[in-house]
Each structure stands twice: as C-alpha cells, then as structure tokens.
Design an enzyme around this catalytic site. Structure first.
Site: not given
Length: 327
Positions: A238, A285
């Site tokens: 994250r 991502h």
C-alpha cells in the site's frame, strides 16, 4: 460485481460449476443492490459472490437481503464492501486474498532479482544517455548472490516472498512483523528482527504490511536514511506505508532506488519528481491478479461455496478482528 469483472471472472467452466453448486436466481449477476428488480430477486438470496465493483453491504442494503448467510469474495481485500452491520448480523465472509497473493509474490520476487542487478536503473539510463554500460560501476554491487532482503509484513504475500527467495544462493531474509511466530518465519527461511535491526543491513527492502493507522508512513525520512547506499525499496503493498516526499529526496541524490507498484496518492501527482528519476520504476498497480489470473480467485470462492453447500466449515474466512490487521 461490475459487468466487466463478471465477464472476466465467470468464464464458461466456472459459471457451470456455480450453477451446479447453487440454485441461481434469474438475475445471475448485478452491479447494484439498489434497484427494485434486484431487491425483489435478492429477497431469498442466501449467498452472494462479490468482486470488484460490488457495493458496500450497509445496513440498509442488508435489510433487503434477509436470508443472506455468507458473502464469498472473488477478490482480495473485503474492506471496501463490509460494514459493521454485516459483522453484527453474523454473516460469514470469505476472501480470495490467499490466492491473490500468488501473482503479487511472483511480481515482487522478480522485482527483487532485477533490482539487485539494477536493471531498472540501467535500462532508464540507457534510454537517456546511451552509455549505461559505462555507468554500471556507479550503482553498487550488481548481484543476487548473498543478497540480504528485508521483508516488512509476514503476510500471505510476505511469507511467499520469503519462501521463493530461498532459490537465491546464500540469500538472507530478515522479517519484521509484530504478529508473526518466529518458528513460522524460520520455517519459511527468514529471521524475525525489529525494523531498527533490519534497515542498515538490507540490499532490498520489500513492503508487505497492511494499511492501518499503525503502519501509516512507517517508512519515512529516518527509516530511508538508515538504508545502505544503493539499497532498493520495493512496495507492492500500500502506498500509505511510505513517505513519498522523503523517498523522492533520497532518490534525487541517487543514493537509493525504488520499485513502486503502489503510491499515495495513486497515481502520484504529475509534478512528482519520482516520475523522472532513472533509479525509480513506477508501475500502475499491476502486481495483483489481472486478466486470466483473476480466474484463480473465482475458483477459490467457488471452493468456499462447495464447502458451504456441503455444510462444512469455510476455510478462507475473514472476521472483523482479522480485518484490523489485514489489507
């Protein structure tokens, strides 16, 4: 789940298995729970299969699902979809996070190997200057032999990364995780240490902790300064784990390298200096399940459905307590 997600995750064989395991409503798929048609169809629904694009299961929505007993998630984190009302009603929740960990671990190990040879930096330098060959000696050791890797978070992914890194000769894996069992870490091939003990020793620092208040900006200016020259930060967890201003300051000097599949915010502002640095690799991502990899997660959810249909305990459950320390 969203329409495109359903088309991707429910191919013919998996849809056939779904139909064999459950009595499907006439409305097999929806991306909303709020229309009158869906509310009518959902009245007798006992199990929901969810994925990306699913709405949050609030108290108001659960009121229209009086028979709901289980939510089987065909993706990773259930955090965007669950609510206090869901837990309070005793509805079981499962996640496919364990199988989603597979491609993330694969991506991470590949990034560690390539970063250890400074491939990303040398590739960027070759595009900019056409003389990357002459710059190799300025980047520190270009080797995977005797590598020391720091893994922050002995999670589903972190554990797999440690296990897979054992393929590298004389690789040392140092692990930071306040909840990890030292014996389990050792069995995977790692050694449990504190973050302070780890930082000054690693060639690569790989992040696998969840985004919770305790981990916010856990890798800041002091932690980055403690890393050895030419170390690489790899983040596939994250973006909130890292202070990106502090990282940019270190990388601007050329002292550190970074491979960032996640950032905060995501994407970074167009003005971020990280975009233009040859020693920083930014990817959008992509480490988690994409394309055909998502079918693995559908299979996982259907495995849970098969257990449920047989009256057996579910094995991939998520609880409110687990979610507090999970992604």
């Amino acid at each position: 789940m969203a329409d495109d997600v359903f088309d991707q995750q429910m191919d013919g064989p998996r849809l056939d298995r779904f139909a064999r395991l459950a009595a499907l409503t006439d409305l097999v798929h929806t991306d909303t729970l709020d229309s009158p048609q869906v509310r009518e169809a959902a009245r007798d629904v006992e199990v929901l299969l969810t994925s990306w694009g699913a709405p949050r299961l609030t108290a108001a929505r659960l009121d229209h699902l009086p028979a709901l007993r289980a939510v089987l998630h065909c993706a990773g984190s259930v955090r965007p979809h669950v609510s206090d009302a869901l837990w309070e009603r005793g509805i079981q929740v499962t996640t496919a996070a364990d199988v989603n960990a597979v491609p993330v671990a694969e991506f991470t190990v590949a990034a560690i190997v390539l970063a250890s040879k400074k491939v990303f930096t040398l590739g960027a330098l070759a595009r900019q200057h056409r003389d990357a060959q002459s710059r190799r000696d300025t980047l520190g050791p270009l080797s995977t032999f005797g590598l020391t890797v720091g893994v922050v978070g002995f999670s589903r992914i972190g554990r797999r990364v440690v296990e897979r890194l054992q393929m590298l000769d004389e690789c040392t894996c140092l692990v930071v995780d306040p909840y990890a069992d030292p014996a389990e870490v050792a069995a995977a091939g790692g050694t449990l240490v504190s973050l302070e003990q780890m930082l000054g020793r690693v060639d690569v620092l790989s992040l696998h902790a969840p985004s919770v208040p305790a981990t916010d900006r856990m890798i800041g200016a002091a932690e980055l300064a403690a890393l050895p020259d030419h170390a690489t930060l790899v983040n596939t967890a994250r973006g909130s784990l890292v202070d990106h201003d502090a990282l940019a300051a270190e990388c601007l000097t050329g002292r550190l390298h970074a491979v960032l599949d996640v950032t905060d915010p995501e994407p970074l502002p167009a003005t971020s200096p990280l975009y233009g640095l040859p020693n920083v690799m930014l990817t959008p991502h992509v480490a988690g399940s994409l394309g055909s990899e998502t079918l693995r997660m559908t299979t996982s959810a259907l495995d849970q459905l098969e257990l449920y249909a047989a009256g057996l305990p579910l094995t991939a459950t998520m609880t409110r307590e687990l979610l507090e320390v999970s992604a």
